[in-house]
Design an enzyme around this catalytic site. Structure first.
Site, PDB file in Angstrom:
ATOM      1  N   ASP A  79      14.546  -3.100 -32.843  1.00 11.87           N
ATOM      2  CA  ASP A  79      14.637  -4.202 -33.807  1.00 11.87           C
ATOM      3  C   ASP A  79      13.201  -4.633 -34.100  1.00 11.87           C
ATOM      4  OD1 ASP A  79      14.859  -6.651 -35.103  1.00 11.87           O
ATOM      5  OD2 ASP A  79      16.638  -7.250 -33.959  1.00 11.87           O
ATOM      6  N   SER A 160       7.487  -2.604 -52.358  1.00 11.20           N
ATOM      7  CA  SER A 160       8.479  -2.606 -53.449  1.00 11.20           C
ATOM      8  C   SER A 160       7.769  -2.974 -54.741  1.00 11.20           C
ATOM      9  CB  SER A 160       9.552  -3.666 -53.160  1.00 11.20           C
ATOM     10  OG  SER A 160      10.398  -3.856 -54.269  1.00 11.20           O
ATOM     11  N   TYR A 173      12.523 -12.139 -50.523  1.00 10.72           N
ATOM     12  CA  TYR A 173      12.245 -10.694 -50.623  1.00 10.72           C
ATOM     13  C   TYR A 173      10.912 -10.456 -51.339  1.00 10.72           C
ATOM     14  CZ  TYR A 173      13.151  -5.692 -51.300  1.00 10.72           C
ATOM     15  OH  TYR A 173      13.066  -4.328 -51.277  1.00 10.72           O
ATOM     16  N   LYS A 177       7.373  -8.990 -49.700  1.00 11.72           N
ATOM     17  CA  LYS A 177       6.732  -7.761 -50.192  1.00 11.72           C
ATOM     18  C   LYS A 177       5.342  -8.058 -50.765  1.00 11.72           C
ATOM     19  CE  LYS A 177      10.254  -5.029 -49.183  1.00 11.72           C
ATOM     20  NZ  LYS A 177      10.164  -4.023 -48.130  1.00 11.72           N
TER      21      LYS A 177
HETATM   22  N1  NAD Z   1      16.355   0.789 -52.485  1.00 10.72           N
HETATM   23  C1  NAD Z   1      15.489   0.217 -53.260  1.00 10.72           C
HETATM   24  O1  NAD Z   1      15.716   0.006 -54.450  1.00 10.72           O
HETATM   25  C2  NAD Z   1      14.136  -0.199 -52.719  1.00 10.72           C
HETATM   26  C3  NAD Z   1      13.110  -0.420 -53.639  1.00 10.72           C
HETATM   27  C4  NAD Z   1      11.882  -0.808 -53.164  1.00 10.72           C
HETATM   28  C5  NAD Z   1      11.655  -0.964 -51.835  1.00 10.72           C
HETATM   29  N2  NAD Z   1      12.682  -0.748 -50.952  1.00 10.72           N
HETATM   30  C6  NAD Z   1      12.381  -0.932 -49.539  1.00 10.72           C
HETATM   31  O2  NAD Z   1      12.559   0.302 -48.904  1.00 10.72           O
HETATM   32  C7  NAD Z   1      12.886   0.106 -47.537  1.00 10.72           C
HETATM   33  C8  NAD Z   1      14.106   0.943 -47.196  1.00 10.72           C
HETATM   34  O3  NAD Z   1      15.212   0.447 -47.931  1.00 10.72           O
HETATM   35  P1  NAD Z   1      16.441   1.338 -48.387  1.00 10.72           P
HETATM   36  O4  NAD Z   1      16.675   1.023 -49.815  1.00 10.72           O
HETATM   37  O5  NAD Z   1      16.251   2.728 -47.979  1.00 10.72           O
HETATM   38  O6  NAD Z   1      17.633   0.651 -47.616  1.00 10.72           O
HETATM   39  P2  NAD Z   1      18.398   1.040 -46.263  1.00 10.72           P
HETATM   40  O7  NAD Z   1      19.315  -0.097 -46.000  1.00 10.72           O
HETATM   41  O8  NAD Z   1      18.931   2.401 -46.351  1.00 10.72           O
HETATM   42  O9  NAD Z   1      17.219   1.039 -45.191  1.00 10.72           O
HETATM   43  C9  NAD Z   1      16.745  -0.111 -44.556  1.00 10.72           C
HETATM   44  C10 NAD Z   1      16.840   0.131 -43.063  1.00 10.72           C
HETATM   45  O10 NAD Z   1      16.205  -0.950 -42.368  1.00 10.72           O
HETATM   46  C11 NAD Z   1      16.949  -1.159 -41.198  1.00 10.72           C
HETATM   47  N3  NAD Z   1      16.706  -2.488 -40.655  1.00 10.72           N
HETATM   48  C12 NAD Z   1      17.102  -3.680 -41.136  1.00 10.72           C
HETATM   49  N4  NAD Z   1      16.728  -4.675 -40.312  1.00 10.72           N
HETATM   50  C13 NAD Z   1      16.069  -4.084 -39.285  1.00 10.72           C
HETATM   51  C14 NAD Z   1      15.447  -4.555 -38.100  1.00 10.72           C
HETATM   52  N5  NAD Z   1      15.432  -5.858 -37.806  1.00 10.72           N
HETATM   53  N6  NAD Z   1      14.884  -3.664 -37.260  1.00 10.72           N
HETATM   54  C15 NAD Z   1      14.901  -2.332 -37.535  1.00 10.72           C
HETATM   55  N7  NAD Z   1      15.481  -1.815 -38.639  1.00 10.72           N
HETATM   56  C16 NAD Z   1      16.060  -2.685 -39.494  1.00 10.72           C
HETATM   57  C17 NAD Z   1      18.398  -0.965 -41.621  1.00 10.72           C
HETATM   58  O11 NAD Z   1      19.224  -0.729 -40.505  1.00 10.72           O
HETATM   59  C18 NAD Z   1      18.286   0.214 -42.565  1.00 10.72           C
HETATM   60  O12 NAD Z   1      18.484   1.443 -41.914  1.00 10.72           O
HETATM   61  C19 NAD Z   1      13.070  -1.395 -47.363  1.00 10.72           C
HETATM   62  O13 NAD Z   1      11.901  -1.962 -46.823  1.00 10.72           O
HETATM   63  C20 NAD Z   1      13.286  -1.867 -48.782  1.00 10.72           C
HETATM   64  O14 NAD Z   1      12.912  -3.219 -48.958  1.00 10.72           O
HETATM   65  C21 NAD Z   1      13.909  -0.347 -51.359  1.00 10.72           C
END
Ligand code: NAD
Length: 278
Positions: A79, A160, A173, A177
């Protein structure tokens, strides 16, 4: 032999199928890195509900896939809000794989979204704790090991488009970021002399598990007829005419991890098909 042969990479939040973390881990493993798949493993509290986080079975399955594809991978439950757990994750990488060269702060939550006047203090804290404090913890422990090793390193945050622009219903959020932009700018100054680069990758929308939740939520906020309609409107405003793919982000991470990117640090690189110009 790949570009990252002999190197060890940790990717936080990489235990959820279809996530950016899975794609990043796969790409680094394909190019020879030993990769630690790390995630929560199980829900912990209201901020980390089942179905929205990487479960232990998913983490193990992703690591098994990477090994089946010829890569080296292990798993470690962590975590990122807990500094001791983040330190234990770094120790695991060193003890299991013999060092630490690449650390990707990918863990993030983007499913606590509310109109400003409905946001409660605990909503704010929940997002900042993972997205900003968790990334700082990762950077802190990775930097300490990389400095001691004396062979440089790469630290990358998955920030992001919300690191550059504001979005409604996403105060915490976008603030978390944007905070990563300041974090890499200051950390890069202190870590540059050790050959350690520190950068953000800033994707626009990607339909991961998190992204699919956001599509449902924001299609209602903007009054779109359907999620499909919402996605069509999104594609129309992106110069490259499509949302991002996990592989787009993985390519950028691989580049920043490569020797070719040795002189690039303190940057926040957009991977947005031209949607984010700043
Ligand atoms: N999907 C999008 O559109 C997008 C765009 C820009 C940035 N992001 C960023 O990319 C990253 C990955 O996101 P994603 O879209 O692949 O979503 P996702 O939900 O697949 O991945 C996020 C992961 O973070 C883990 N997580 C959450 N809280 C946690 C904690 N306290 N400790 C450890 N792990 C934890 C979750 O279990 C999950 O596996 C994130 O930081 C997100 O903000 C996503």
């Amino acid at each position: 032999m790949g570009r990252f042969s002999g190197k060890t990479a940790v990717v936080t939040g990489s235990g959820r199928r279809k996530g950016l973390g899975e794609a990043i881990a796969r790409r680094l493993a394909q190019e020879g890195a030993a990769v630690v798949i790390s995630d929560l493993g199980a829900p912990r509290d209201a901020a980390t509900p089942g179905g929205m986080i990487g479960a232990s079975e998913e983490m193990e399955a992703i690591a098994a896939d990477l090994r089946a594809e010829g890569g080296a991978a292990s798993t470690f439950v962590c975590d990122v809000r807990d500094y001791d757990q983040v330190r234990a994750l770094a120790r695991h990488a060193v003890e299991r794989h013999g060092g630490l060269d690449i650390w990707v702060n990918n863990a993030g939550i983007g499913y606590i979204m509310k109109p400003l006047l409905e946001v409660q203090p605990q909503d704010w804290t929940a997002v900042i704790d993972v997205n900003l404090t968790g990334a700082f913890f990762g950077l802190r422990v990775a930097a300490e090991i990389m400095v001691a090793q004396g062979r440089g390193g790469r630290i990358i945050n998955i920030a992001s488009q919300a690191a550059k622009s504001g979005f409604p219903h996403a105060q915490a959020y976008t603030s978390s970021k944007h905070g990563l932009v300041g974090l890499v700018r200051s950390a890069a100054i202190e870590l540059g002399p050790y050959g350690i680069t520190v950068n953000n990758v800033c994707p626009n929308h990607v339909t991961t598990g998190l992204g699919a939740w956001q599509n449902e939520y924001f299609s209602k906020v903007v009054g779109a007829a359907s999620v499909d309609d919402y996605l069509k409107q999104m594609a129309a405003r992106i110069p490259m005419r499509r949302p991002g793919l996990p592989e787009d982000t993985a390519h950028a991470v691989a580049f920043l991890c490569s020797d070719e990117a040795v002189y690039i640090t303190a940057e926040s690189l957009n991977v947005s098909g031209g949607e984010e110009p700043h």
